[in-house]
Motif scaffolding. Structure first.
Motif, PDB file in Angstrom:
ATOM      1  N   LEU A  58       0.832  -1.222   0.000  1.00 46.75           N
ATOM      2  CA  LEU A  58       0.000   0.000   0.000  1.00 46.75           C
ATOM      3  C   LEU A  58       0.857   1.259   0.000  1.00 46.75           C
ATOM      4  N   ASP A  60       3.154   1.820  -2.116  1.00 47.80           N
ATOM      5  CA  ASP A  60       3.652   2.052  -3.479  1.00 47.80           C
ATOM      6  C   ASP A  60       3.454   3.520  -3.875  1.00 47.80           C
ATOM      7  N   ILE A  61       4.435   4.083  -4.551  1.00 52.67           N
ATOM      8  CA  ILE A  61       4.431   5.525  -4.810  1.00 52.67           C
ATOM      9  C   ILE A  61       4.948   5.798  -6.220  1.00 52.67           C
ATOM     10  N   GLU A  62       4.356   6.761  -6.882  1.00 52.50           N
ATOM     11  CA  GLU A  62       4.868   7.191  -8.195  1.00 52.50           C
ATOM     12  C   GLU A  62       5.969   8.211  -7.970  1.00 52.50           C
ATOM     13  N   GLU A 235       2.400   9.878   3.657  1.00 51.68           N
ATOM     14  CA  GLU A 235       1.024   9.389   3.833  1.00 51.68           C
ATOM     15  C   GLU A 235       0.131  10.415   4.529  1.00 51.68           C
ATOM     16  N   ARG A 238      -0.962  12.488   1.736  1.00 53.00           N
ATOM     17  CA  ARG A 238      -1.839  11.683   0.870  1.00 53.00           C
ATOM     18  C   ARG A 238      -3.256  11.608   1.434  1.00 53.00           C
ATOM     19  N   SER A 368      -1.710  10.554  -7.449  1.00 55.75           N
ATOM     20  CA  SER A 368      -1.736   9.946  -8.771  1.00 55.75           C
ATOM     21  C   SER A 368      -3.180   9.515  -9.044  1.00 55.75           C
ATOM     22  N   LYS A 370      -3.865   6.715 -10.154  1.00 58.27           N
ATOM     23  CA  LYS A 370      -3.882   5.253  -9.927  1.00 58.27           C
ATOM     24  C   LYS A 370      -4.329   4.936  -8.507  1.00 58.27           C
ATOM     25  N   ASP A 372      -4.630   2.189  -5.124  1.00 63.15           N
ATOM     26  CA  ASP A 372      -3.983   1.032  -4.495  1.00 63.15           C
ATOM     27  C   ASP A 372      -5.019  -0.090  -4.327  1.00 63.15           C
ATOM     28  N   ARG A 377      -6.287   6.609  -3.801  1.00 72.43           N
ATOM     29  CA  ARG A 377      -5.343   7.129  -4.796  1.00 72.43           C
ATOM     30  C   ARG A 377      -3.909   7.067  -4.271  1.00 72.43           C
ATOM     31  N   LYS A 378      -3.002   6.633  -5.145  1.00 73.69           N
ATOM     32  CA  LYS A 378      -1.601   6.501  -4.734  1.00 73.69           C
ATOM     33  C   LYS A 378      -0.940   7.871  -4.669  1.00 73.69           C
ATOM     34  N   HIS A 380       2.064  10.629  -5.411  1.00 71.56           N
ATOM     35  CA  HIS A 380       3.102  10.919  -6.406  1.00 71.56           C
ATOM     36  C   HIS A 380       4.095  11.849  -5.713  1.00 71.56           C
TER      37      HIS A 380
END
Ligand SMILES: Cc1cc2nc3c(=O)[nH]c(=O)nc-3n(C[C@H](O)[C@H](O)[C@H](O)COP(=O)(O)OP(=O)(O)OC[C@H]3O[C@@H](n4cnc5c(N)ncnc54)[C@H](O)[C@@H]3O)c2cc1C
Length: 492
Positions: A58, A60-62, A235, A238, A368, A370, A372, A377-378, A380
């Motif tokens: 979870l 994961d990051i751009e 986070e 985020r 992003s 995208k 998870d 939303r992921k 960036h």
């Protein structure tokens, strides 16, 4: 009490005085101190009690800007105890100089001085088992005055500094504090539950609940008088940005500041130290106790004179002559004390540095498109390093090399501080919800409260308006204790 969210009835609502998200250094400290002061607490943790790939994914990051996987890989953990599951336990306070605005560094300075944090540094030292808050580097007192010094005590630009290590039994805060959490009747700790949304009321001025999701498909609700995000610098931003159902562009983001001013302490191999005489008696720094480290930092006078940001350097213990890869160096640092390798004589020693980035609004976390695995939303990350940052790091390296040469113990072969070598993260992510007096200058006030929301708070190093050169976690713990003081008095 520790509750596995995956098996709780779908739709259940938990209630308490304070709801804290994240059980790392900030969240655990805050939860236990609030409970000690009589508040009831919900502590929501995304991961379980041990590492699991599914939860960790979870994170994961751009990546954009100057970010590279090396900046971020392995720098965060998603389970009980958070990133203290692999931190090095190295502690040092900020000095008063770091709280001051520095005219040569745009956007620098804290909204309060060292005196506001000092009592909490004392409490943090007691909590973490450190014998004192500050230890001055005094060769006489340390009993090493007869040994040669790599940087002379009279040196004008560099000074030796001491760091303390948290004792082994308290380094991993999850295992250390688990029993306190599970046996405390004031704490409901809900694990395997990821906060996905923060819900404000219709006016957008007060939070009414938070929504958690589990991999088993449950949606859980959390209600409290006050809410605190302690999920780390990426986070925290985020979550605020992703909670945009009622307030456009995310919570606390009226001035487009949430996620901006991302900073780290980039790490480099500065170069190799070539000792004049490898068989000479070891230098005084190598004689310090196991739980103390010595390094060097530029003096405030040198920083004013040369317009520098913070800088710290370390020499790795005597080892074989090959250049030590960064990852190995980090592993060496975070190894349990008993397993650290005995130094062996060698002519070349590696010098590692960490340097301070200026608070830069263009260095930022956004969202992003995208999603998870839980539909959030992921993040960036656009990590930006300025030319001034690089020039400051480079000048600091030169000052260090000159100081070593003047002491006559050896010479430094400098590596170039430029290009891809700079993009090694220090694992010290900071700044994305910076504190400020005025809402136009930051996201949170001096107590970590989001300026525009009555009952939403943030904890951790995302509060830092300036990163300094010191490791962040001792200050994170001190800030959490200060926040516990504030929140409990607010409830009274
Ligand atoms: C290799 C390495 C070495 C380090 N060494 C040092 C050192 O020697 N000294 C030092 O001062 N610092 C060091 N650090 C930095 C230190 O680890 C961090 O400063 C510290 O852990 C940050 O604490 P935190 O509570 O803010 O965040 P974290 O410890 O990262 O905790 C955040 C918690 O929030 C949880 N979470 C995240 N999102 C959600 C969500 N949506 N819902 C529910 N829960 C969520 C996570 O699972 C995690 O448990 C090091 C870091 C690294 C990577």
């Amino acid at each position: 009490m520790i509750i596995g969210g995956a098996n709780v009835q779908d739709g259940r609502t938990f209630e308490a005085d304070v709801c804290i998200v994240g059980s790392g250094a900030a969240g655990l400290t805050l939860a236990l101190d609030l409970a000690r002061r009589g508040a009831s607490v919900i502590l929501v943790e995304s991961g379980g009690m041990v590492f699991q790939k599914q939860s960790n994914d979870l994170l994961d990051i751009e990546l954009g800007g100057q970010s590279t996987p090396a900046l971020i890989a392995g720098t965060r953990e998603r389970f009980f105890g958070g990133t203290t599951n692999h931190w090095g336990g190295v502690c040092r306070t900020f000095d008063d100089f770091e709280f001051e605005p520095h005219p040569w560094v745009p956007n620098s300075g804290w909204p309060f001085g060292l005196d506001a944090l000092d009592p909490y540094y004392t409490a943090a030292a007691a909590l973490l088992g450190l014998p004192e808050v500050r230890r001055t580097y005094d060769p006489e007192a340390l009993g090493v005055a007869d040994r040669p010094a790599l940087v002379r005590p009279t040196e004008r630009d560099l000074q030796a500094a001491i760091w303390r290590r948290v004792p082994l039994e308290r380094v991993r805060m999850g295992p250390w504090r688990k029993d306190e959490v599970s046996s405390n009747p004031k704490i409901q700790c809900v694990v395997h539950t990821t906060i996905a949304q923060i819900h404000p009321g219709p006016s957008g001025e007060k939070i009414t609940s938070m929504e958690g999701r589990t991999f088993s498909g449950r949606t859980l609700h959390f209600r409290a008088r006050d809410y605190v995000l302690c999920t780390g610098a990426v986070e925290n931003a985020r979550l605020l940005l992703a909670s945009d159902a009622v307030v456009p562009h995310g919570l606390g983001n009226e001035h487009d500041l949430v996620g901006r001013y991302f900073m780290d302490h980039p790490a480099n191999v500065l170069g190799q130290l070539l000792l004049t005489d490898p068989d000479a008696p070891a230098s005084q720094e190598e004689h310090l106790a196991e739980n103390e480290l010595v390094g060097w930092t530029t003096t405030p006078a040198a920083r004013r004179a040369h317009k520098l940001q913070g800088f710290m350097s370390w020499v790795f213990p005597r080892r074989p002559p090959e250049k030590l890869p960064y990852e190995l160096a980090i592993r060496e640092l975070v190894q349990p004390l008993g397993q650290r390798q005995k130094p062996s004589s060698s002519r070349y020693l590696n010098i590692v540095i960490n340097w301070e980035q200026s608070p830069n609004p263009l260095s930022r976390v956004t969202l992003s498109p995208k999603l998870d695995a839980l539909g959030i939303r992921k993040p960036h990350l656009h990590w930006a390093v300025t030319a001034e940052d690089l020039a400051s790091a480079k000048k600091s390296c030169e000052l260090f090399s000159v100081a070593v040469a003047r002491a006559g113990l050896g010479r430094v072969h400098l590596e170039e501080v430029a290009g891809p070598v700079i993009t090694m993260g220090g694992g010290h992510q900071m700044g994305t919800t910076r504190m400020s007096i005025a809402p136009k200058d930051g996201v949170t006030d001096v107590n970590g409260r989001v300026h525009s929301l009555d009952n939403l708070f943030v904890g951790g190093s995302s509060l830092f308006p300036t990163g300094g050169w010191q490791h962040p976690t001792f200050s994170i713990v001190a800030l959490a204790l200060r926040q516990a003081d504030f929140l409990s008095s607010r409830h009274r």
